[in-house]
Enzyme design. Structure first.
Site, PDB file in Angstrom:
ATOM      1  N   ARG A 292      -5.103  59.623 -39.113  1.00 26.00           N
ATOM      2  CA  ARG A 292      -4.217  58.646 -38.435  1.00 26.00           C
ATOM      3  C   ARG A 292      -2.958  59.339 -37.900  1.00 26.00           C
ATOM      4  NH1 ARG A 292       0.973  57.164 -38.552  1.00 26.00           N
ATOM      5  NH2 ARG A 292       0.967  57.368 -40.811  1.00 26.00           N
ATOM      6  N   ASP A 293      -2.096  59.822 -38.790  1.00 24.50           N
ATOM      7  CA  ASP A 293      -0.817  60.404 -38.341  1.00 24.50           C
ATOM      8  C   ASP A 293      -1.087  61.681 -37.557  1.00 24.50           C
ATOM      9  OD1 ASP A 293       1.906  60.599 -38.066  1.00 24.50           O
ATOM     10  OD2 ASP A 293       2.364  60.723 -40.188  1.00 24.50           O
TER      11      ASP A 293
ATOM     12  N   HIS B 213       6.779  61.264 -47.566  1.00 22.31           N
ATOM     13  CA  HIS B 213       6.004  61.562 -46.355  1.00 22.31           C
ATOM     14  C   HIS B 213       6.845  62.493 -45.488  1.00 22.31           C
ATOM     15  CE1 HIS B 213       3.303  59.909 -43.018  1.00 22.31           C
ATOM     16  NE2 HIS B 213       4.314  60.374 -42.296  1.00 22.31           N
TER      17      HIS B 213
ATOM     18  N   HIS C 173       7.203  65.287 -42.516  1.00 26.26           N
ATOM     19  CA  HIS C 173       6.738  66.091 -41.384  1.00 26.26           C
ATOM     20  C   HIS C 173       7.402  67.460 -41.543  1.00 26.26           C
ATOM     21  CE1 HIS C 173       4.452  63.106 -39.029  1.00 26.26           C
ATOM     22  NE2 HIS C 173       5.117  62.271 -39.817  1.00 26.26           N
TER      23      HIS C 173
ATOM     24  N   CYS D  42       4.499  61.610 -34.602  1.00 24.75           N
ATOM     25  CA  CYS D  42       4.558  60.229 -34.094  1.00 24.75           C
ATOM     26  C   CYS D  42       4.852  60.256 -32.598  1.00 24.75           C
ATOM     27  CB  CYS D  42       5.635  59.444 -34.841  1.00 24.75           C
ATOM     28  SG  CYS D  42       5.892  57.799 -34.160  1.00 24.75           S
TER      29      CYS D  42
ATOM     30  N   ASN E  26       2.475  66.608 -40.124  1.00 27.36           N
ATOM     31  CA  ASN E  26       2.816  66.429 -41.533  1.00 27.36           C
ATOM     32  C   ASN E  26       2.691  67.762 -42.255  1.00 27.36           C
ATOM     33  OD1 ASN E  26       1.111  63.869 -40.577  1.00 27.36           O
ATOM     34  ND2 ASN E  26       2.636  63.201 -42.044  1.00 27.36           N
TER      35      ASN E  26
HETATM   36  P1  HMG Z   1       4.174  44.574 -28.027  1.00 30.96           P
HETATM   37  O1  HMG Z   1       3.852  45.044 -26.646  1.00 30.96           O
HETATM   38  O2  HMG Z   1       5.555  44.058 -28.297  1.00 30.96           O
HETATM   39  O3  HMG Z   1       3.100  43.488 -28.534  1.00 30.96           O
HETATM   40  O4  HMG Z   1       3.848  45.752 -29.038  1.00 30.96           O
HETATM   41  P2  HMG Z   1       2.802  42.025 -28.139  1.00 30.96           P
HETATM   42  O5  HMG Z   1       2.619  41.266 -29.396  1.00 30.96           O
HETATM   43  O6  HMG Z   1       3.780  41.504 -27.112  1.00 30.96           O
HETATM   44  O7  HMG Z   1       1.383  42.158 -27.413  1.00 30.96           O
HETATM   45  C1  HMG Z   1       1.203  42.905 -26.197  1.00 30.96           C
HETATM   46  C2  HMG Z   1      -0.270  43.259 -26.019  1.00 30.96           C
HETATM   47  O8  HMG Z   1      -0.703  44.098 -27.096  1.00 30.96           O
HETATM   48  C3  HMG Z   1      -1.168  42.016 -26.070  1.00 30.96           C
HETATM   49  O9  HMG Z   1      -2.299  42.324 -25.261  1.00 30.96           O
HETATM   50  C4  HMG Z   1      -1.641  41.997 -27.507  1.00 30.96           C
HETATM   51  O10 HMG Z   1      -2.869  41.335 -27.688  1.00 30.96           O
HETATM   52  C5  HMG Z   1      -1.803  43.495 -27.799  1.00 30.96           C
HETATM   53  P3  HMG Z   1      -2.370  41.848 -23.716  1.00 30.96           P
HETATM   54  O11 HMG Z   1      -2.184  40.333 -23.767  1.00 30.96           O
HETATM   55  O12 HMG Z   1      -1.206  42.533 -23.012  1.00 30.96           O
HETATM   56  O13 HMG Z   1      -3.707  42.330 -23.255  1.00 30.96           O
HETATM   57  N1  HMG Z   1      -1.674  43.786 -29.226  1.00 30.96           N
HETATM   58  C6  HMG Z   1      -2.605  44.450 -29.940  1.00 30.96           C
HETATM   59  N2  HMG Z   1      -3.802  44.980 -29.603  1.00 30.96           N
HETATM   60  C7  HMG Z   1      -4.507  45.572 -30.578  1.00 30.96           C
HETATM   61  N3  HMG Z   1      -4.073  45.671 -31.870  1.00 30.96           N
HETATM   62  C8  HMG Z   1      -2.888  45.155 -32.233  1.00 30.96           C
HETATM   63  C9  HMG Z   1      -2.107  44.516 -31.248  1.00 30.96           C
HETATM   64  N4  HMG Z   1      -0.916  43.905 -31.280  1.00 30.96           N
HETATM   65  C10 HMG Z   1      -0.664  43.461 -30.043  1.00 30.96           C
HETATM   66  N5  HMG Z   1      -2.484  45.264 -33.493  1.00 30.96           N
HETATM   67  C11 HMG Z   1       3.101  46.545 -31.174  1.00 30.96           C
HETATM   68  C12 HMG Z   1       4.046  45.588 -30.420  1.00 30.96           C
HETATM   69  C13 HMG Z   1       3.571  46.582 -32.618  1.00 30.96           C
HETATM   70  C14 HMG Z   1       1.692  46.010 -31.060  1.00 30.96           C
HETATM   71  C15 HMG Z   1       3.213  47.934 -30.508  1.00 30.96           C
HETATM   72  O14 HMG Z   1       4.553  48.295 -30.476  1.00 30.96           O
HETATM   73  C16 HMG Z   1       2.436  48.980 -31.253  1.00 30.96           C
HETATM   74  O15 HMG Z   1       1.219  48.942 -31.264  1.00 30.96           O
HETATM   75  N6  HMG Z   1       3.140  49.951 -31.895  1.00 30.96           N
HETATM   76  C17 HMG Z   1       2.512  50.952 -32.731  1.00 30.96           C
HETATM   77  C18 HMG Z   1       3.059  52.297 -32.442  1.00 30.96           C
HETATM   78  C19 HMG Z   1       2.458  53.299 -33.419  1.00 30.96           C
HETATM   79  O16 HMG Z   1       1.293  53.205 -33.768  1.00 30.96           O
HETATM   80  N7  HMG Z   1       3.282  54.269 -33.856  1.00 30.96           N
HETATM   81  C20 HMG Z   1       2.842  55.273 -34.769  1.00 30.96           C
HETATM   82  C21 HMG Z   1       2.598  54.784 -36.163  1.00 30.96           C
HETATM   83  S1  HMG Z   1       4.062  54.730 -37.171  1.00 30.96           S
HETATM   84  C22 HMG Z   1       4.327  56.386 -37.643  1.00 30.96           C
HETATM   85  O17 HMG Z   1       3.672  57.263 -37.167  1.00 30.96           O
HETATM   86  C23 HMG Z   1       5.337  56.684 -38.720  1.00 30.96           C
HETATM   87  C24 HMG Z   1       4.689  56.981 -40.071  1.00 30.96           C
HETATM   88  O18 HMG Z   1       3.787  58.068 -39.984  1.00 30.96           O
HETATM   89  C25 HMG Z   1       5.777  57.311 -41.117  1.00 30.96           C
HETATM   90  C26 HMG Z   1       6.763  58.375 -40.650  1.00 30.96           C
HETATM   91  O19 HMG Z   1       6.347  59.497 -40.289  1.00 30.96           O
HETATM   92  O20 HMG Z   1       7.940  58.053 -40.670  1.00 30.96           O
HETATM   93  C27 HMG Z   1       3.910  55.759 -40.588  1.00 30.96           C
HETATM   94 MG    MG Z   2       4.338  60.158 -40.090  1.00 29.24          MG
END
Ligand code: HMG
Ligand code: MG
Length: 289
Positions: A18-19, A210, A212, A243, A252
């Site tokens: 995933r990450d 966690h 990086h 990310c 990581n």
């Molecule tokens: P948004 O654009 O505000 O969402 O994004 P929305 O609710 O307005 O929906 C917009 C569109 O997205 C719609 O589709 C929804 O159906 C779709 P449309 O009508 O335009 O066709 N949608 C989805 N589709 C599939 N699966 C879903 C989903 N939700 C909405 N779950 C949202 C808000 C949270 C969805 C967006 O910002 C997002 O997906 N962000 C994720 C980003 C991400 O994955 N970042 C990396 C992970 S975190 C990380 O790496 C840190 C970590 O490792 C720890 C660390 O290192 O600190 C964990």
């Molecule tokens: Mg991370």
């Protein structure tokens, strides 16, 4: 602080699929993701974060999460987890068959906006909407808290910003909270400063770290975590990733590096290092670096 004895064992949460993969622009085939995870399972890892169910517009690489989970060989002793941002993602993970999910929020407002398009308060409200579902389904829930020490947009983060968010995660009944150094900038004294501030009523066994490894501090930060009683560490085989919404962040801490360090210090991980190395070498061989 005087050096404490190292613990007899730690638990490693493998986040490479995933990450590690989420920020890689080059398309990795579903079959190759399955092979990577199967190699990791054969290394007898206790937990593997398989994928995320976020918007595929935000993270195109992981749009095949359900197919990946359907295709992997599931080992009985391994927990397979999916990262989910909202109710839609949670329901998709449940439909795909996951019994363990990870949610994520941030300690920095700007990172929260950039990563999830909402404020910290709104991200907690999203979790409140999800909570009845994960409770009804009796899921295991992990919670990530990003930017616990540094934010790519706001700079240094004060523990005063971090502690209230942890409190809100515990109030939601989250089982394990993973404190993230999202851009790999924290140093051991900063890690220690936050860990010393955790109130005594919070069980230290409910925390993970966690790191990086952007600037090479990750292993020293693990040592700081061990000195404060933390026993769970997130790593990625091959040390890949970062990310996509944290500019400059590298992968990581590598799973291989942490197991080797543990082997050298008589800390058991109960994992097969050769198989982890094979998984790391396999995924790295696919990447045009
Ligand atoms: P948004 O654009 O505000 O969402 O994004 P929305 O609710 O307005 O929906 C917009 C569109 O997205 C719609 O589709 C929804 O159906 C779709 P449309 O009508 O335009 O066709 N949608 C989805 N589709 C599939 N699966 C879903 C989903 N939700 C909405 N779950 C949202 C808000 C949270 C969805 C967006 O910002 C997002 O997906 N962000 C994720 C980003 C991400 O994955 N970042 C990396 C992970 S975190 C990380 O790496 C840190 C970590 O490792 C720890 C660390 O290192 O600190 C964990
Ligand atoms: Mg991370």
């Amino acid at each position: 602080m005087s050096e404490k004895k190292l613990p007899p064992s730690i638990r490693i949460v493998e986040v490479g699929p995933r990450d590690g993969l989420q920020s890689i622009l080059q398309r990795i085939e579903t079959a190759d993701k399955i092979k990577y995870i199967d190699l990791l399972s054969s290394a007898e890892l206790p937990e593997i974060e398989v994928t995320s169910f976020v918007s595929p517009k935000w993270v195109p690489q992981l749009g095949d999460g359900a197919e990946v989970f359907a295709g992997i060989r599931k080992r009985r002793m391994t927990v397979y987890t999916a990262l989910v941002p909202n109710t839609k993602g949670l329901e998709a993970a449940i439909d795909a068959g996951f019994r363990s999910v990870a949610v994520f929020v941030a300690a920095s407002e700007t990172f929260s906006k950039k990563n999830t398009n909402c404020t910290i308060a709104e991200s907690i409200a999203r979790l409140e909407q999800m909570q009845p579902i994960w409770k009804a389904e009796d899921l295991r829930v992990r919670g990530y808290l990003s930017t616990c020490w540094h934010c790519p947009y706001e700079g240094k983060i004060d523990p005063e910003q971090v502690l209230p968010v942890i409190d809100q995660l515990f109030r939601l009944g989250i089982d394990e909270i993973s404190l993230g150094d999202t851009i790999g900038k924290a140093q051991p004294d900063e890690v220690a400063a936050l860990l010393q501030r955790l109130p005594k009523e919070w069980a230290i066994t409910d925390f993970a770290l966690h790191f990086h490894d952007t600037f090479g501090y990750a292993l020293s930060n693990v040592e700081a975590g061990l000195q404060h009683g933390i026993r769970v560490y997130d790593t990625s085989a091959g040390g890949i990733g970062g990310c996509p919404y944290a500019p400059g962040a590298s992968g990581n801490l590598s799973t291989e590096a942490l197991i080797s360090w543990c082997d050298d210090h008589d800390v058991a991980t109960n994992m097969k290092l050769d198989q982890v190395r094979a998984a790391g070498a396999f995924i790295r061989s696919l990447l045009v670096l």
